[in-house]
Design a protein around this motif. Structure first.
Motif, PDB file in Angstrom:
ATOM      1  N   HIS A   1      -7.897  -8.102  14.003  1.00  0.00           N
ATOM      2  CA  HIS A   1      -7.993  -8.145  12.842  1.00  0.00           C
ATOM      3  C   HIS A   1      -8.412  -6.974  11.949  1.00  0.00           C
ATOM      4  O   HIS A   1      -9.807  -6.915  12.158  1.00  0.00           O
ATOM      5  CB  HIS A   1      -8.443  -9.521  12.136  1.00  0.00           C
ATOM      6  CG  HIS A   1      -7.956 -10.005  10.881  1.00  0.00           C
ATOM      7  ND1 HIS A   1      -8.247  -9.227   9.714  1.00  0.00           N
ATOM      8  CD2 HIS A   1      -6.993 -10.985  10.683  1.00  0.00           C
ATOM      9  CE1 HIS A   1      -7.597 -10.013   8.612  1.00  0.00           C
ATOM     10  NE2 HIS A   1      -6.934 -10.817   8.980  1.00  0.00           N
ATOM     11  N   PRO A   2      -7.775  -6.385  11.174  1.00  0.00           N
ATOM     12  CA  PRO A   2      -8.563  -5.101  10.280  1.00  0.00           C
ATOM     13  C   PRO A   2      -9.657  -5.590   9.309  1.00  0.00           C
ATOM     14  O   PRO A   2     -10.833  -4.722   9.240  1.00  0.00           O
ATOM     15  CB  PRO A   2      -7.502  -4.789   9.205  1.00  0.00           C
ATOM     16  CG  PRO A   2      -6.300  -6.002   9.092  1.00  0.00           C
ATOM     17  CD  PRO A   2      -6.567  -6.552  10.384  1.00  0.00           C
ATOM     18  N   LYS A   3     -10.022  -6.929   8.922  1.00  0.00           N
ATOM     19  CA  LYS A   3     -11.033  -7.234   8.314  1.00  0.00           C
ATOM     20  C   LYS A   3     -12.423  -7.336   9.054  1.00  0.00           C
ATOM     21  O   LYS A   3     -13.263  -7.361   8.825  1.00  0.00           O
ATOM     22  CB  LYS A   3     -10.813  -8.649   7.722  1.00  0.00           C
ATOM     23  CG  LYS A   3      -9.680  -8.498   6.447  1.00  0.00           C
ATOM     24  CD  LYS A   3     -10.295  -7.855   5.278  1.00  0.00           C
ATOM     25  CE  LYS A   3      -9.342  -7.646   4.195  1.00  0.00           C
ATOM     26  NZ  LYS A   3      -9.486  -6.787   3.112  1.00  0.00           N
TER      27      LYS A   3
ATOM     28  N   HIS B   1      -2.210   1.821  11.236  1.00  0.00           N
ATOM     29  CA  HIS B   1      -3.185   1.346  12.438  1.00  0.00           C
ATOM     30  C   HIS B   1      -3.612   2.710  13.568  1.00  0.00           C
ATOM     31  O   HIS B   1      -3.037   3.611  13.359  1.00  0.00           O
ATOM     32  CB  HIS B   1      -2.460   0.160  13.124  1.00  0.00           C
ATOM     33  CG  HIS B   1      -1.326   0.723  14.126  1.00  0.00           C
ATOM     34  ND1 HIS B   1      -0.039   0.585  13.550  1.00  0.00           N
ATOM     35  CD2 HIS B   1      -1.397   1.090  15.250  1.00  0.00           C
ATOM     36  CE1 HIS B   1       0.685   0.804  14.654  1.00  0.00           C
ATOM     37  NE2 HIS B   1      -0.030   1.094  15.738  1.00  0.00           N
TER      38      HIS B   1
ATOM     39  N   ARG C   1       0.732  -1.038   0.098  1.00  0.00           N
ATOM     40  CA  ARG C   1       0.019   0.020  -0.026  1.00  0.00           C
ATOM     41  C   ARG C   1       0.872   1.387  -0.279  1.00  0.00           C
ATOM     42  O   ARG C   1       0.211   2.211  -0.155  1.00  0.00           O
ATOM     43  CB  ARG C   1      -0.784   0.045   1.010  1.00  0.00           C
ATOM     44  CG  ARG C   1      -1.914  -1.174   1.463  1.00  0.00           C
ATOM     45  CD  ARG C   1      -2.727  -0.637   2.490  1.00  0.00           C
ATOM     46  NE  ARG C   1      -3.841  -2.074   2.690  1.00  0.00           N
ATOM     47  CZ  ARG C   1      -4.804  -2.055   3.144  1.00  0.00           C
ATOM     48  NH1 ARG C   1      -5.361  -0.726   3.537  1.00  0.00           N
ATOM     49  NH2 ARG C   1      -5.728  -2.919   3.385  1.00  0.00           N
TER      50      ARG C   1
ATOM     51  N   GLY D   1     -13.887  -3.180   9.939  1.00  0.00           N
ATOM     52  CA  GLY D   1     -13.995  -2.085   9.022  1.00  0.00           C
ATOM     53  C   GLY D   1     -12.821  -1.933   8.115  1.00  0.00           C
ATOM     54  O   GLY D   1     -12.879  -0.778   7.627  1.00  0.00           O
ATOM     55  N   GLY D   2     -12.090  -2.610   8.291  1.00  0.00           N
ATOM     56  CA  GLY D   2     -10.747  -2.262   7.362  1.00  0.00           C
ATOM     57  C   GLY D   2      -9.629  -1.752   8.161  1.00  0.00           C
ATOM     58  O   GLY D   2      -8.538  -1.275   7.421  1.00  0.00           O
ATOM     59  N   MET D   3      -9.907  -1.545   9.315  1.00  0.00           N
ATOM     60  CA  MET D   3      -8.927  -0.570  10.093  1.00  0.00           C
ATOM     61  C   MET D   3      -8.113  -1.478  11.244  1.00  0.00           C
ATOM     62  O   MET D   3      -8.607  -2.019  12.176  1.00  0.00           O
ATOM     63  CB  MET D   3      -9.661   0.375  10.970  1.00  0.00           C
ATOM     64  CG  MET D   3      -8.883   1.165  11.905  1.00  0.00           C
ATOM     65  SD  MET D   3      -9.742   2.302  12.883  1.00  0.00           S
ATOM     66  CE  MET D   3     -10.522   1.424  14.043  1.00  0.00           C
TER      67      MET D   3
END
Ligand code: V0V
Ligand code: CO
Length: 143
Positions: free
Chosen positions: A123-125, A83, A77, A128-130
């Motif tokens: 876990h980010p998943k 984080h 990315r 909400g992806g965070m």
């Protein structure tokens, strides 16, 4: 559950360059520097402010190797927000409460974090992806 935002973690290719950028842009002071072999990072904490729930920081992170969490993130990315870390009074208790809601814990038990803190990641998943970090400060006045 949360006392404050403890820190925002920023993935960097060059720690010294980003320390100069953030401290210059926002008048922030580096209050701690650490190499954390277990997490695969060299990091610096830049103090933002002290609030009722404790202090908050920007955490600049340079990977120790390409196959570390931050190394992989940079390859995929590029530099940027990695984080968000929330201050909690009891990290083990928070892990239990949040884990019971079905969120995957990336740590089975709290790990050593910056400035003597105890930390754990979610876990980010499942958030909400965070990528989310829970932080119990080493300083009792911040709890
Ligand atoms: C990966 N993903 C992220 C992410 N890293 N999403 C949001 N934010 C991030 N930082 C996404 C990735 O794009 C994938 O989605 C999916 O999660 C799985 O990622 P992966 O590339 O397959 O897996 P890995 O091997 O890169 O592992 C990712 C996780 C890993 C998050 C599991 O980085 C980890 O365990 N992190 C926790 C430890 C850590 O980050 N330590 C460094 C900070 P798609 O592409 O499949 O959709 S140390 C620190 O903060 C300290 C010391 C402190 O505060 O004191
Ligand atoms: Co962190």
């Amino acid at each position: 559950m949360f006392l404050r935002i403890d820190h925002i973690g920023i993935a960097c290719n060059d720690l010294e360059e980003k320390i100069a950028l953030f401290s210059g842009l926002f008048d922030l002071t580096v209050v701690a520097r650490e190499v954390n072999e277990e997490q695969g990072v060299k990091e610096a904490m830049l103090h933002i402010a002290d609030g009722a729930g404790g202090a908050s920081y920007i955490q600049l992170l340079e990977p120790l190797s390409a196959d570390s969490p931050v190394g992989k993130f940079l390859a995929k990315r590029g530099e940027g927000v990695h984080h968000v870390a929330f201050g909690v009074p009891d990290v083990a208790g928070a892990m239990e409460q949040i884990g019971a809601k079905g969120v995957r814990l990336l740590d089975e038990r709290p790990r050593h974090g910056s400035m003597g803190s105890s930390i754990a990641f979610l876990h980010p998943k499942d958030v909400g992806g965070m990528l989310t970090e829970l932080v119990q400060s080493a300083r009792p006045e911040q709890m």
